[in-house]
Design a protein around this motif. Sequence first.
Motif, PDB file in Angstrom:
ATOM      1  N   GLY A 196       0.684  -1.350  -0.169  1.00  0.00           N
ATOM      2  CA  GLY A 196       0.022  -0.114  -0.038  1.00  0.00           C
ATOM      3  C   GLY A 196       0.755   1.020  -0.027  1.00  0.00           C
ATOM      4  O   GLY A 196       0.245   2.323  -0.295  1.00  0.00           O
ATOM      5  N   ASP A 197       2.108   1.014   0.434  1.00  0.00           N
ATOM      6  CA  ASP A 197       2.841   2.414   0.470  1.00  0.00           C
ATOM      7  C   ASP A 197       3.032   2.982  -1.144  1.00  0.00           C
ATOM      8  O   ASP A 197       2.698   4.160  -1.135  1.00  0.00           O
ATOM      9  CB  ASP A 197       4.540   1.882   0.878  1.00  0.00           C
ATOM     10  CG  ASP A 197       4.415   1.839   2.312  1.00  0.00           C
ATOM     11  OD1 ASP A 197       3.503   2.078   2.894  1.00  0.00           O
ATOM     12  OD2 ASP A 197       5.641   1.358   2.659  1.00  0.00           O
ATOM     13  N   ALA A 199       0.905   2.943  -3.743  1.00  0.00           N
ATOM     14  CA  ALA A 199      -0.406   3.115  -3.931  1.00  0.00           C
ATOM     15  C   ALA A 199      -0.888   4.539  -3.238  1.00  0.00           C
ATOM     16  O   ALA A 199      -1.027   5.243  -3.944  1.00  0.00           O
ATOM     17  CB  ALA A 199      -1.421   2.032  -3.754  1.00  0.00           C
ATOM     18  N   ASN A 200      -0.307   4.606  -1.865  1.00  0.00           N
ATOM     19  CA  ASN A 200      -0.619   5.731  -1.441  1.00  0.00           C
ATOM     20  C   ASN A 200       0.203   7.107  -1.961  1.00  0.00           C
ATOM     21  O   ASN A 200      -0.303   8.193  -1.895  1.00  0.00           O
ATOM     22  CB  ASN A 200      -0.550   5.655   0.288  1.00  0.00           C
ATOM     23  CG  ASN A 200      -1.153   4.757   0.825  1.00  0.00           C
ATOM     24  OD1 ASN A 200      -2.724   4.777   0.320  1.00  0.00           O
ATOM     25  ND2 ASN A 200      -0.892   4.158   1.897  1.00  0.00           N
ATOM     26  N   GLN A 201       1.204   6.717  -2.229  1.00  0.00           N
ATOM     27  CA  GLN A 201       2.054   7.798  -2.754  1.00  0.00           C
ATOM     28  C   GLN A 201       1.805   8.386  -4.064  1.00  0.00           C
ATOM     29  O   GLN A 201       1.635   9.449  -4.647  1.00  0.00           O
ATOM     30  CB  GLN A 201       3.665   7.467  -3.079  1.00  0.00           C
ATOM     31  CG  GLN A 201       4.397   6.968  -2.011  1.00  0.00           C
ATOM     32  CD  GLN A 201       5.954   6.687  -2.142  1.00  0.00           C
ATOM     33  OE1 GLN A 201       6.536   7.641  -2.915  1.00  0.00           O
ATOM     34  NE2 GLN A 201       6.119   5.676  -1.634  1.00  0.00           N
ATOM     35  N   HIS A 203      -1.494   8.212  -5.115  1.00  0.00           N
ATOM     36  CA  HIS A 203      -2.729   9.146  -4.829  1.00  0.00           C
ATOM     37  C   HIS A 203      -2.469  10.222  -4.258  1.00  0.00           C
ATOM     38  O   HIS A 203      -3.091  11.399  -4.621  1.00  0.00           O
ATOM     39  CB  HIS A 203      -3.748   8.275  -3.835  1.00  0.00           C
ATOM     40  CG  HIS A 203      -4.366   7.128  -4.375  1.00  0.00           C
ATOM     41  ND1 HIS A 203      -5.320   7.310  -5.964  1.00  0.00           N
ATOM     42  CD2 HIS A 203      -4.313   5.760  -4.218  1.00  0.00           C
ATOM     43  CE1 HIS A 203      -5.434   5.831  -6.068  1.00  0.00           C
ATOM     44  NE2 HIS A 203      -5.230   5.164  -5.243  1.00  0.00           N
ATOM     45  N   GLU A 204      -1.340  10.461  -3.369  1.00  0.00           N
ATOM     46  CA  GLU A 204      -0.993  11.506  -2.828  1.00  0.00           C
ATOM     47  C   GLU A 204      -0.401  12.609  -3.706  1.00  0.00           C
ATOM     48  O   GLU A 204      -0.639  13.780  -3.849  1.00  0.00           O
ATOM     49  CB  GLU A 204      -0.009  11.605  -1.923  1.00  0.00           C
ATOM     50  CG  GLU A 204      -0.587  10.830  -0.583  1.00  0.00           C
ATOM     51  CD  GLU A 204       0.470  10.350   0.409  1.00  0.00           C
ATOM     52  OE1 GLU A 204       1.832  10.675   0.365  1.00  0.00           O
ATOM     53  OE2 GLU A 204       0.150   9.760   1.580  1.00  0.00           O
ATOM     54  N   GLU A 207      -3.174  13.894  -5.853  1.00  0.00           N
ATOM     55  CA  GLU A 207      -3.984  14.930  -4.937  1.00  0.00           C
ATOM     56  C   GLU A 207      -3.244  16.282  -4.843  1.00  0.00           C
ATOM     57  O   GLU A 207      -3.987  17.292  -4.896  1.00  0.00           O
ATOM     58  CB  GLU A 207      -4.098  14.424  -3.405  1.00  0.00           C
ATOM     59  CG  GLU A 207      -4.983  15.148  -2.574  1.00  0.00           C
ATOM     60  CD  GLU A 207      -6.541  15.204  -3.196  1.00  0.00           C
ATOM     61  OE1 GLU A 207      -7.078  16.435  -3.160  1.00  0.00           O
ATOM     62  OE2 GLU A 207      -6.949  14.213  -3.767  1.00  0.00           O
ATOM     63  N   GLU A 240      -0.782  -3.348  -6.502  1.00  0.00           N
ATOM     64  CA  GLU A 240      -1.660  -2.029  -6.130  1.00  0.00           C
ATOM     65  C   GLU A 240      -0.969  -0.811  -6.598  1.00  0.00           C
ATOM     66  O   GLU A 240      -1.722   0.281  -6.698  1.00  0.00           O
ATOM     67  CB  GLU A 240      -1.561  -2.145  -4.537  1.00  0.00           C
ATOM     68  CG  GLU A 240      -0.317  -1.535  -3.887  1.00  0.00           C
ATOM     69  CD  GLU A 240       0.920  -2.555  -3.928  1.00  0.00           C
ATOM     70  OE1 GLU A 240       1.936  -1.944  -3.537  1.00  0.00           O
ATOM     71  OE2 GLU A 240       0.791  -3.739  -4.332  1.00  0.00           O
ATOM     72  N   ALA A 244      -3.289   1.749  -8.824  1.00  0.00           N
ATOM     73  CA  ALA A 244      -3.366   3.145  -8.308  1.00  0.00           C
ATOM     74  C   ALA A 244      -3.224   4.291  -9.548  1.00  0.00           C
ATOM     75  O   ALA A 244      -3.926   5.242  -9.783  1.00  0.00           O
ATOM     76  CB  ALA A 244      -2.516   3.722  -7.312  1.00  0.00           C
ATOM     77  N   GLU A 248      -5.757   7.130 -11.655  1.00  0.00           N
ATOM     78  CA  GLU A 248      -5.390   8.417 -11.896  1.00  0.00           C
ATOM     79  C   GLU A 248      -5.356   8.888 -13.279  1.00  0.00           C
ATOM     80  O   GLU A 248      -5.771   9.654 -13.701  1.00  0.00           O
ATOM     81  CB  GLU A 248      -4.022   8.567 -10.989  1.00  0.00           C
ATOM     82  CG  GLU A 248      -4.299   8.436  -9.573  1.00  0.00           C
ATOM     83  CD  GLU A 248      -5.192   9.469  -8.761  1.00  0.00           C
ATOM     84  OE1 GLU A 248      -5.609  10.342  -9.551  1.00  0.00           O
ATOM     85  OE2 GLU A 248      -5.291   9.285  -7.566  1.00  0.00           O
TER      86      GLU A 248
END
Length: 370
Positions: A196-197, A199-201, A203-204, A207, A240, A244, A248
Amino acid sequence: MKNIENPYLSDNKIMQEMRKNKTETKVLILKAIGYPLESNYLETPEIKVTNQELFELYARDQWNGYKVHKDQFLFDQKLIPDFAFKVVDIRPDNSYITNNTSILVMPEEKEIQTPPVKGNYKIKDVIGQEKAKNKTKIITKYLENPEIFNQWAPKNILFYGMPGTGKTMLAQALANELNIPIKMIKATSLIGDHVGDGANQIHELYEEAREEKPTVIFIDEIDAIALERKYQSLRGDVTEIVNALLTEMDGIENNDKIITICATNNPMILDYAIRSRFEEEIEFTLPNEKERKEILELNLSTIPLDYSFNIDTVVMKTKNLSGRDIKEKILKTALHKAISDSREIITDNDIDYAVKETKKQVTTEDAMFV
């Protein structure tokens, strides 16, 4: 940086040298260094070997036959082009890598990362690559007046070509020309320690772009996370991260005024799910004779020593070299040779020395772009 010694030898010569001198490398211990010949606009990715057997096969395949010594640098030219590994220990020293060599990578120490530095390039500074520069005109037009484009807006673009041909430079130049933010990241840095690291990067990243748009997002070495599935074992499970990025790129969120540019050295190894999202793939080619002369003249205008060689002769000697190679491996090496010899003028002998050193680093396989 001093050029490394990477002489390429035929299999027969390797065996002859080993039989003669008994210099087969038994153990080679490396430390991941990053990009010592590059500007520091991007952070160095963390290299974590999770499959030792697979890494050794990969490393021996490209470095087999190299004569290596302690403190030398070995450069990857396949999955992470130009990424450097430093030889921290070798047994015996000054020996040749073979298919029997054990190759280990030391665990990386965490360091504080510095913010990316953006070059002050303009599009006119990118020599050649006319197709890619024409595409930037469309991007410029869109970002200046996005309302007239609607669903016809340029969104996802792939830059591909050999290392050093100007992919990153043009992305920086585009952002500079438009005076808009550019968010630059190497895909290898998205591969984290925990699920998940990455994928979170992703999305961030988007964003932040939505808060600052218009924005250009530049993802270098996209193949690090978007390899065709049959190659994925070299990277581990990055599903993942890919999902992601697909989300996007598809614009599920309001991504108007956001341009995603990805770069790779070889588009043929990309997974179709990612590759199909690019509306256009733009090839960056090696400079022709006229462009090599322009590159030489541009760089020689700022070189700190005088020179006495014929530029046209150097143009012929640098055939099949990228713009970055001409600057970093030819001119810079020649400059350093003149300085180390306490001379104030760069001569033909310095250029010949640089060309010879460069050929030591390039095998037939490295020089080909499939």
